[in-house]
Design a protein around this motif. Structure first.
Motif, mmCIF file in Angstrom:
data_model
loop_
_atom_site.group_PDB
_atom_site.id
_atom_site.type_symbol
_atom_site.label_atom_id
_atom_site.label_comp_id
_atom_site.label_asym_id
_atom_site.label_seq_id
_atom_site.Cartn_x
_atom_site.Cartn_y
_atom_site.Cartn_z
ATOM 1 N N ALA B 42 -67.076 55.693 78.038
ATOM 2 C CA ALA B 42 -65.764 55.085 78.315
ATOM 3 C C ALA B 42 -64.898 55.974 79.205
ATOM 4 O O ALA B 42 -64.136 55.463 80.037
ATOM 5 C CB ALA B 42 -65.047 54.782 76.997
ATOM 6 N N GLU B 43 -65.064 57.286 79.100
ATOM 7 C CA GLU B 43 -64.185 58.141 79.910
ATOM 8 C C GLU B 43 -64.496 58.046 81.407
ATOM 9 O O GLU B 43 -63.660 58.351 82.235
ATOM 10 C CB GLU B 43 -64.229 59.596 79.428
ATOM 11 C CG GLU B 43 -65.561 60.277 79.600
ATOM 12 C CD GLU B 43 -65.533 61.712 79.071
ATOM 13 O OE1 GLU B 43 -66.291 62.544 79.571
ATOM 14 O OE2 GLU B 43 -64.740 62.005 78.147
ATOM 15 N N GLU B 44 -65.712 57.591 81.716
ATOM 16 C CA GLU B 44 -66.037 57.363 83.135
ATOM 17 C C GLU B 44 -65.350 56.106 83.668
ATOM 18 O O GLU B 44 -65.209 55.937 84.877
ATOM 19 C CB GLU B 44 -67.557 57.162 83.296
ATOM 20 C CG GLU B 44 -68.394 58.361 82.928
ATOM 21 C CD GLU B 44 -69.012 59.029 84.147
ATOM 22 O OE1 GLU B 44 -68.787 58.566 85.286
ATOM 23 O OE2 GLU B 44 -69.721 60.024 83.959
ATOM 24 N N PHE B 45 -64.994 55.209 82.767
ATOM 25 C CA PHE B 45 -64.407 53.918 83.176
ATOM 26 C C PHE B 45 -63.159 53.641 82.353
ATOM 27 O O PHE B 45 -63.110 52.664 81.591
ATOM 28 C CB PHE B 45 -65.428 52.786 82.970
ATOM 29 C CG PHE B 45 -66.723 52.998 83.677
ATOM 30 C CD1 PHE B 45 -66.835 52.770 85.041
ATOM 31 C CD2 PHE B 45 -67.845 53.435 82.988
ATOM 32 C CE1 PHE B 45 -68.037 52.967 85.700
ATOM 33 C CE2 PHE B 45 -69.054 53.636 83.633
ATOM 34 C CZ PHE B 45 -69.148 53.409 84.991
ATOM 35 N N PRO B 46 -62.132 54.474 82.498
ATOM 36 C CA PRO B 46 -60.968 54.353 81.607
ATOM 37 C C PRO B 46 -60.223 53.022 81.764
ATOM 38 O O PRO B 46 -59.529 52.607 80.835
ATOM 39 C CB PRO B 46 -60.086 55.538 82.030
ATOM 40 C CG PRO B 46 -60.546 55.912 83.395
ATOM 41 C CD PRO B 46 -61.992 55.575 83.464
ATOM 42 N N GLU B 47 -60.414 52.360 82.883
ATOM 43 C CA GLU B 47 -59.668 51.117 83.125
ATOM 44 C C GLU B 47 -60.330 49.881 82.520
ATOM 45 O O GLU B 47 -59.735 48.803 82.498
ATOM 46 C CB GLU B 47 -59.466 50.938 84.640
ATOM 47 C CG GLU B 47 -60.668 50.433 85.426
ATOM 48 C CD GLU B 47 -61.839 51.419 85.475
ATOM 49 O OE1 GLU B 47 -62.898 51.010 85.966
ATOM 50 O OE2 GLU B 47 -61.729 52.577 84.990
ATOM 51 N N LYS B 48 -61.556 50.035 82.010
ATOM 52 C CA LYS B 48 -62.307 48.849 81.570
ATOM 53 C C LYS B 48 -61.896 48.414 80.166
ATOM 54 O O LYS B 48 -61.644 49.234 79.290
ATOM 55 C CB LYS B 48 -63.805 49.152 81.510
ATOM 56 C CG LYS B 48 -64.399 49.531 82.817
ATOM 57 C CD LYS B 48 -65.352 48.478 83.325
ATOM 58 C CE LYS B 48 -66.026 49.021 84.568
ATOM 59 N NZ LYS B 48 -66.208 47.993 85.586
ATOM 60 N N GLU B 49 -61.958 47.102 79.979
ATOM 61 C CA GLU B 49 -61.837 46.542 78.635
ATOM 62 C C GLU B 49 -63.068 46.956 77.819
ATOM 63 O O GLU B 49 -64.176 47.009 78.349
ATOM 64 C CB GLU B 49 -61.775 45.013 78.758
ATOM 65 C CG GLU B 49 -61.540 44.278 77.454
ATOM 66 C CD GLU B 49 -61.564 42.761 77.651
ATOM 67 O OE1 GLU B 49 -61.699 42.056 76.638
ATOM 68 O OE2 GLU B 49 -61.464 42.274 78.805
#
Lengths: 244, 244
Positions: B42-49
């Motif tokens: 998740a930290e690679e894609f902080p903007e994702k739902e």
């Protein structure tokens, strides 16, 4: 430190390699391997030294890699799929026995059982066996024993090296052995050129598989008794449905 | 096209993921999975739902993914290791049966048999079996049969889910079954927290393994009769030495 990376490339090009594998290639001074596998990645690293040998020269290649590492170069030995599944990790570790000062690191990759299964659906969702039908290095009797045991345990099975010009008839014989105990209606699948140009797949029954000729670029999947065809995919249930 | 990616993350973080897996995560609108696996990326894609559920809620998670895809979102369902080995590829394909207009793509990853083998050396260089000792979804009798067949075929064996608080004694019982036919000196290996913080491994004999307690973050490797300990590594020969 003198170092050899045993790098599993996965089935094809850059897309199916892990970042760790890519970075091992980037770090290496020399890329070494079977001609075809080095060609898969050489265009990403046009400046690198390469050392390639034909298919049956595995031990020569391993010795060259060890000698080259001893001279102080970092060597990446390339393997298709995973370096630890019918790859070069074993021979290198055996030949390096007792040598001091060489670090050998195995970098795993997606072997054909996994990449082929992904194409077909989910044939290996439950317990499975991986068996090579090549009798170049293994007595055929041992292969037969393993096929019978895999059938006896009702495993899903991935068959590597199921056919070639020299091994015509091996897959047919393997199917005959499996048919001693498995249903002719057992769901099976074939995947050819996994992750590469010309990838093709099909589902068929074990009875049909027995009559099918395949080439050396094909991986064969044989279902367990529970394996089903669902909307064109091959799926082995894990057992959630029994729990409900 | 409505789409679900079943993404095998490999053992740990970004390094061990394929580029194809990373791109599937990048393309997805929603990242969905067991809380711990989503946290890994998740930290690679902080903007994702994100949508996470605890460990035993697999089918709920699959239903949610299918409903969300039907609403037009691209969903990435995250699995540790490979999505097709004790992962979510099977349940999703089963639940999606007959649904039209949803494309389901399985993106393979490095399962613990491969990543753990790489840590130990090359225990799976020749034919091997993968068996889960979890009897949550599989009758224990079937697990015993498969262990006996794996021993009968002299396969190398990778054991998943070898232990947990609820399954204390399963590994010991499995070793007893294998010891019915295999030597107590059989070379075995353990790898804990593969590719993650706290990775540890050790080699031991099958007799020692029987007396060992392991946790649910451990993968167990049991050698074939030919498997050897070479300079601290676990190696199953492919058979080149017989050819020479």
């Amino acid at each position: 430190m003198k170092k050899i990376y045993l790098v599993g490339l996965g089935p094809g090009g850059r897309e199916q390699m892990t970042r760790q594998a890519y970075e091992a290639l980037a770090e290496a001074d020399v890329l070494c391997g079977y001609t075809g596998y080095v060609a898969l990645v050489a265009e990403e690293f046009p400046e690198k030294e390469t050392y390639t040998t034909p298919m049956t020269q595995e031990l020569d290649r391993c010795r060259w890699a060890l000698e080259t590492a001893q001279k102080g170069k970092t060597v990446a030995m390339l393997c298709s799929g995973d370096a630890g599944v019918y790859g070069m990790a074993g021979p290198i570790l055996q030949l390096a026995k007792g040598m001091e000062g060489i670090e050998i690191q195995v970098v795993p990759g997606v072997t054909a059982a996994l990449s082929g299964a992904a194409v077909l659906g989910a044939p290996l969702m439950h317990d499975f066996c991986v068996i090579s039908l090549s009798d170049l290095l293994t007595p055929w009797e041992q292969i037969e024993t393993r096929l019978r045991c895999a059938a006896g345990g009702d495993f899903s099975i991935a068959l590597y090296n199921p056919g070639s010009k020299k091994r015509a008839g091996h897959l047919c014989r393997a199917c005959e052995i499996l048919l001693e105990t498995k249903s002719p209606e057992t769901v099976c699948g074939l995947v050819q050129n996994i992750g590469r140009q010309g990838q093709r797949h099909r589902l068929l029954t074990l009875a049909e598989l027995k009559e099918t000729e395949v080439d050396m670029f094909t991986t064969v999947f044989i279902g367990a008794s529970t394996t089903r065809r669902i909307d064109g995919r091959m799926v082995t249930p894990r057992g959630y449905e029994n729990k409900r």
